[in-house]
Motif scaffolding. Structure first.
Motif, PDB file in Angstrom:
ATOM      1  N   PRO A  40      12.014  -9.139 -41.398  1.00  0.00           N
ATOM      2  CA  PRO A  40      13.443  -9.684 -41.599  1.00  0.00           C
ATOM      3  C   PRO A  40      13.969 -10.332 -40.139  1.00  0.00           C
ATOM      4  O   PRO A  40      13.539 -10.236 -39.053  1.00  0.00           O
ATOM      5  CB  PRO A  40      14.258  -8.650 -41.558  1.00  0.00           C
ATOM      6  N   SER A  41      14.874 -11.270 -40.340  1.00  0.00           N
ATOM      7  CA  SER A  41      15.602 -11.824 -39.225  1.00  0.00           C
ATOM      8  C   SER A  41      16.781 -10.979 -38.851  1.00  0.00           C
ATOM      9  O   SER A  41      17.150 -10.159 -39.496  1.00  0.00           O
ATOM     10  CB  SER A  41      16.185 -13.513 -39.560  1.00  0.00           C
ATOM     11  N   ALA A  42      17.408 -11.461 -37.731  1.00  0.00           N
ATOM     12  CA  ALA A  42      18.599 -10.866 -37.471  1.00  0.00           C
ATOM     13  C   ALA A  42      19.777 -11.075 -38.832  1.00  0.00           C
ATOM     14  O   ALA A  42      19.614 -12.359 -39.189  1.00  0.00           O
ATOM     15  CB  ALA A  42      19.409 -11.309 -36.093  1.00  0.00           C
ATOM     16  N   MET A  43      20.771 -10.333 -38.686  1.00  0.00           N
ATOM     17  CA  MET A  43      21.678 -10.942 -39.730  1.00  0.00           C
ATOM     18  C   MET A  43      22.449 -12.104 -39.181  1.00  0.00           C
ATOM     19  O   MET A  43      22.505 -12.434 -38.200  1.00  0.00           O
ATOM     20  CB  MET A  43      22.841  -9.793 -39.859  1.00  0.00           C
ATOM     21  N   GLU A  46      24.190 -13.392 -35.871  1.00  0.00           N
ATOM     22  CA  GLU A  46      24.157 -12.381 -34.784  1.00  0.00           C
ATOM     23  C   GLU A  46      23.143 -13.016 -33.514  1.00  0.00           C
ATOM     24  O   GLU A  46      23.808 -12.446 -32.429  1.00  0.00           O
ATOM     25  CB  GLU A  46      23.377 -11.082 -35.352  1.00  0.00           C
ATOM     26  N   THR A  47      22.387 -13.617 -33.606  1.00  0.00           N
ATOM     27  CA  THR A  47      21.575 -14.024 -32.560  1.00  0.00           C
ATOM     28  C   THR A  47      22.467 -14.912 -31.715  1.00  0.00           C
ATOM     29  O   THR A  47      22.540 -14.862 -30.441  1.00  0.00           O
ATOM     30  CB  THR A  47      20.324 -14.808 -32.813  1.00  0.00           C
ATOM     31  N   ASN A  48      23.317 -15.841 -32.398  1.00  0.00           N
ATOM     32  CA  ASN A  48      24.182 -16.757 -31.664  1.00  0.00           C
ATOM     33  C   ASN A  48      25.341 -15.945 -30.884  1.00  0.00           C
ATOM     34  O   ASN A  48      25.849 -16.066 -29.986  1.00  0.00           O
ATOM     35  CB  ASN A  48      24.973 -17.598 -32.791  1.00  0.00           C
ATOM     36  N   GLY A  77      18.935  -8.018 -32.107  1.00  0.00           N
ATOM     37  CA  GLY A  77      19.438  -8.377 -33.678  1.00  0.00           C
ATOM     38  C   GLY A  77      18.278  -8.027 -34.688  1.00  0.00           C
ATOM     39  O   GLY A  77      18.842  -7.487 -35.849  1.00  0.00           O
ATOM     40  N   GLU A  78      17.348  -8.391 -34.468  1.00  0.00           N
ATOM     41  CA  GLU A  78      16.086  -8.167 -35.463  1.00  0.00           C
ATOM     42  C   GLU A  78      15.672  -6.434 -35.722  1.00  0.00           C
ATOM     43  O   GLU A  78      15.601  -6.101 -36.655  1.00  0.00           O
ATOM     44  CB  GLU A  78      14.813  -8.893 -35.092  1.00  0.00           C
ATOM     45  N   GLN A  79      16.019  -5.862 -34.241  1.00  0.00           N
ATOM     46  CA  GLN A  79      15.697  -4.313 -34.508  1.00  0.00           C
ATOM     47  C   GLN A  79      16.793  -3.528 -35.404  1.00  0.00           C
ATOM     48  O   GLN A  79      16.528  -2.945 -36.297  1.00  0.00           O
ATOM     49  CB  GLN A  79      15.837  -4.020 -33.021  1.00  0.00           C
ATOM     50  N   GLY A 139      11.241  -9.503 -36.870  1.00  0.00           N
ATOM     51  CA  GLY A 139      10.771 -10.975 -36.784  1.00  0.00           C
ATOM     52  C   GLY A 139      11.313 -11.396 -35.191  1.00  0.00           C
ATOM     53  O   GLY A 139      11.804 -10.424 -34.513  1.00  0.00           O
ATOM     54  N   PHE A 140      10.700 -12.560 -34.749  1.00  0.00           N
ATOM     55  CA  PHE A 140      11.118 -13.114 -33.538  1.00  0.00           C
ATOM     56  C   PHE A 140      10.883 -12.532 -32.256  1.00  0.00           C
ATOM     57  O   PHE A 140      11.188 -13.237 -31.114  1.00  0.00           O
ATOM     58  CB  PHE A 140      13.011 -13.112 -33.723  1.00  0.00           C
ATOM     59  N   GLN A 141      10.301 -11.501 -32.371  1.00  0.00           N
ATOM     60  CA  GLN A 141      10.081 -10.680 -31.136  1.00  0.00           C
ATOM     61  C   GLN A 141       8.547 -10.388 -30.626  1.00  0.00           C
ATOM     62  O   GLN A 141       7.927 -10.081 -31.741  1.00  0.00           O
ATOM     63  CB  GLN A 141      11.107  -9.638 -30.648  1.00  0.00           C
ATOM     64  N   GLY A 153      11.494 -18.426 -29.553  1.00  0.00           N
ATOM     65  CA  GLY A 153      12.010 -19.387 -30.010  1.00  0.00           C
ATOM     66  C   GLY A 153      13.185 -19.296 -31.146  1.00  0.00           C
ATOM     67  O   GLY A 153      12.634 -18.524 -32.160  1.00  0.00           O
ATOM     68  N   ARG A 154      13.997 -20.022 -31.435  1.00  0.00           N
ATOM     69  CA  ARG A 154      14.909 -20.076 -32.378  1.00  0.00           C
ATOM     70  C   ARG A 154      14.191 -20.234 -33.678  1.00  0.00           C
ATOM     71  O   ARG A 154      13.304 -21.217 -33.644  1.00  0.00           O
ATOM     72  CB  ARG A 154      16.057 -20.852 -32.190  1.00  0.00           C
ATOM     73  N   GLY A 155      14.371 -19.477 -34.815  1.00  0.00           N
ATOM     74  CA  GLY A 155      13.798 -19.574 -35.954  1.00  0.00           C
ATOM     75  C   GLY A 155      12.444 -19.005 -36.008  1.00  0.00           C
ATOM     76  O   GLY A 155      11.794 -19.238 -36.887  1.00  0.00           O
ATOM     77  N   GLY A 156      12.126 -18.102 -34.959  1.00  0.00           N
ATOM     78  CA  GLY A 156      10.870 -17.723 -34.721  1.00  0.00           C
ATOM     79  C   GLY A 156      10.359 -16.310 -35.755  1.00  0.00           C
ATOM     80  O   GLY A 156       9.368 -16.118 -35.641  1.00  0.00           O
ATOM     81  N   SER A 157      11.330 -15.955 -36.648  1.00  0.00           N
ATOM     82  CA  SER A 157      10.910 -14.860 -37.498  1.00  0.00           C
ATOM     83  C   SER A 157      10.015 -15.532 -38.406  1.00  0.00           C
ATOM     84  O   SER A 157       9.140 -14.967 -38.995  1.00  0.00           O
ATOM     85  CB  SER A 157      12.134 -14.396 -38.224  1.00  0.00           C
ATOM     86  N   ASP A 158       9.900 -16.788 -38.799  1.00  0.00           N
ATOM     87  CA  ASP A 158       8.846 -17.496 -39.589  1.00  0.00           C
ATOM     88  C   ASP A 158       7.642 -17.204 -39.099  1.00  0.00           C
ATOM     89  O   ASP A 158       6.597 -17.077 -40.049  1.00  0.00           O
ATOM     90  CB  ASP A 158       9.311 -19.024 -39.708  1.00  0.00           C
ATOM     91  N   THR A 159       7.475 -17.517 -37.902  1.00  0.00           N
ATOM     92  CA  THR A 159       6.391 -17.453 -37.134  1.00  0.00           C
ATOM     93  C   THR A 159       5.606 -16.144 -36.906  1.00  0.00           C
ATOM     94  O   THR A 159       4.558 -15.654 -37.310  1.00  0.00           O
ATOM     95  CB  THR A 159       6.320 -18.118 -35.841  1.00  0.00           C
TER      96      THR A 159
HETATM   97  N1  ASP Z   1      17.465 -14.408 -35.332  1.00  0.00           N
HETATM   98  C1  ASP Z   1      16.438 -15.677 -34.925  1.00  0.00           C
HETATM   99  C2  ASP Z   1      17.532 -16.902 -34.551  1.00  0.00           C
HETATM  100  O1  ASP Z   1      18.352 -16.842 -35.043  1.00  0.00           O
HETATM  101  C3  ASP Z   1      15.172 -15.867 -35.375  1.00  0.00           C
HETATM  102  C4  ASP Z   1      15.066 -16.312 -36.759  1.00  0.00           C
HETATM  103  O2  ASP Z   1      16.127 -16.089 -37.492  1.00  0.00           O
HETATM  104  O3  ASP Z   1      14.066 -16.925 -37.255  1.00  0.00           O
HETATM  105  O4  ASP Z   1      16.781 -17.921 -34.414  1.00  0.00           O
END
Ligand code: ASP
Ligand code: ADP
Ligand code: MG
Length: 422
Positions: A40-43, A46-48, A77-79, A139-141, A153-159
């Motif tokens: 999962p990503s952060a809600m 939340e990251t912002n 956030g992801e935790q 995700g993301f970490q 990096g932003r969007g990193g949960s995909d990776t």
């Molecule tokens: N939470 C992180 C972000 O907002 C990672 C993600 O959502 O993929 O960039």
């Protein structure tokens, strides 16, 4: 029975109710006999919010020390969302356990805020799966060799999800998001955009690198390198829809050109508002000039995207390039301080109000005149092109930011990408 990785983005995890829905969907897959790893990503937001708190305390540009702390903060956030999801899965009657990146561990390099995954240890996860647990992985970490928490990096949960799928040799990685697949362009900008049933890996790589944020570019790179079957689909369908219908929905990223059903010349349009342009006017045109200008920029770890050098007049030329908007002020300052004194440029101008619009399609390899059609569409709309770059399967133009939506809509129509009427 197959091992499947699910990834849920921020909007899909955006409330307790949505997390409950995610858990019900995962439970459906698990009860059908599959082994499930969920990333999962952060809600949403939340990251912002977390990075905003840090910015209030230190608005200055990033130093290495600050970047380390940003990762400490943003990774929480992801935790939180992983723990919540594990609880929701347990409430569904499943056995579930969540792990932070360092607990797996997901090893990365030391580049805080944009770390790259170097290895994933699959032992712990495999043991849990063998014991019948659903495994939730943040995700993301990840964690660097010194034990510091890093983010990707932003969007990193995909990776994270694709890398976990590659490490576990999963049968498929399903990226659940707030749209029901990859579209011909961002459906929020062009409502007539059409969902693609399949997109080739190369096209997806270009779309992601040119600004389509539906998948982080590194996730597509991972999928290509390790041949991870990857699908983008909606988390907003009812959780109890038929599993085989769900498994066929969305957009599949394919690796074979001839698997592609839709043989359009242009498959999609990407755009990116995150760039800024810097021009040095009247620099002395002599061997080594590009290196004199861009060498210090590279040494400062600033990525340069589009570069244009004009023909020279009377031994002088104009030289323009683009950088990420976040690096704009830093680059201008660097050029003034280090480059201008040695190149003797007559003038330095910057423009942060630009954008890059790109058409992408493997069909461009075998068709001529695609770029010129793009230029003609833009000229009919009265849009001035400031820079052009091309590769085998894409053409990008840099234009004034205020024309971005107009350009994307006009190109989308001109290349017949719209939904069939009715
Ligand atoms: N939470 C992180 C972000 O907002 C990672 C993600 O959502 O993929 O960039
Ligand atoms: P998530 O939080 O699930 O990771 P993102 O916001 O990162 O979701 O990515 C999904 C968003 O990507 C969509 O809501 C959409 O606005 C945007 N997007 C941009 N380009 C495209 C495209 N070509 N197809 C689908 N969505 C796109
Ligand atoms: Mg995303």
């Amino acid at each position: 029975m197959a091992l499947i990785v699910h990834k849920y983005g921020g909007t899909s995890m955006g409330s307790v109710e949505r997390i409950r829905n995610v858990a019900k969907r995962v439970a459906k897959w698990s009860r059908a006999g599959h082994q499930l790893v969920v990333v999962p990503s952060a809600m949403s937001g939340e990251t912002n919010r977390l990075l905003g708190l840090a910015k209030e305390l230190s608005p200055v540009s990033t130093t290495a020390e600050l970047a380390r702390e940003l990762d400490m903060i943003a990774s929480t956030g992801e935790q939180v969302s992983s723990g919540l999801l594990a609880i929701a899965l347990q409430a569904e009657g499943l056995q579930a356990v969540s792990y932070a990146g360092w607990q797996v561990p997901i090893s990365t390099d030391t580049a805080h805020t944009k770390a790259r995954i170097s290895a994933i240890d699959d032992k712990r996860v495999r043991a849990d799966l063998a014991a019948g647990r659903v495994v939730v992985i943040t995700g993301f970490q990840g964690v660097d060799p010194q034990g510091n928490i890093t983010t990707l990096g932003r969007g990193g949960s995909d990776t994270s999800a694709v890398a976990v799928a590659a490490a576990l040799k999963a049968a498929e990685c399903l990226i659940y998001t707030d749209v029901d697949g990859v579209y011909t362009t961002d459906p929020r900008v062009v409502p007539e955009a059409r969902r693609l049933q399949t997109i080739t890996f190369e096209e997806m790589l270009e779309m992601a690198s040119l600004g389509s944020k539906v998948l982080q570019i590194r996730s597509v790179e991972f999928a290509g390198k390790y041949r991870v079957p990857l699908r983008v689909l909606s988390s907003f369908t009812p959780w109890d829809i038929d599993l085989s219908e769900e498994a066929r929905s969305g957009t599949l990223i394919t690796f074979e050109e001839d698997e592609k059903m839709e043989q359009a010349i242009v498959s999609g349009i990407a755009f990116n508002r995150d760039e800024a342009k810097i021009s040095l006017l009247g620099v002395t045109d002599k061997p080594g000039i590009a290196y004199q200008i861009l060498g210090p920029v590279a040494d400062a770890n600033i990525d340069v995207d589009v570069i244009i050098q004009n023909v020279s007049h009377a031994g002088r030329t104009d030289f323009s390039f683009t950088v990420h908007r976040n690096d704009y002020a830093r680059t201008l300052e660097l050029i003034k301080r280090v480059v201008l004194p040695v190149t003797g440029a007559a003038d330095l101008v910057g423009d942060a109000k630009i954008c890059k619009v790109s058409i992408v399609g493997i069909g461009m390899r075998s068709h001529v005149g695609v770029a010129s059609k793009m230029f003609s569409v833009l000229s009919q709309e009265g849009i001035n092109i400031q820079m052009i770059t091309t590769s085998e399967i894409k053409t990008s133009v840099v234009i004034d930011e205020k024309y971005m939506e107009l350009a994307v809509r006009a190109l989308h129509k001109a290349f017949d990408l719209e939904q069939p009427a009715g």
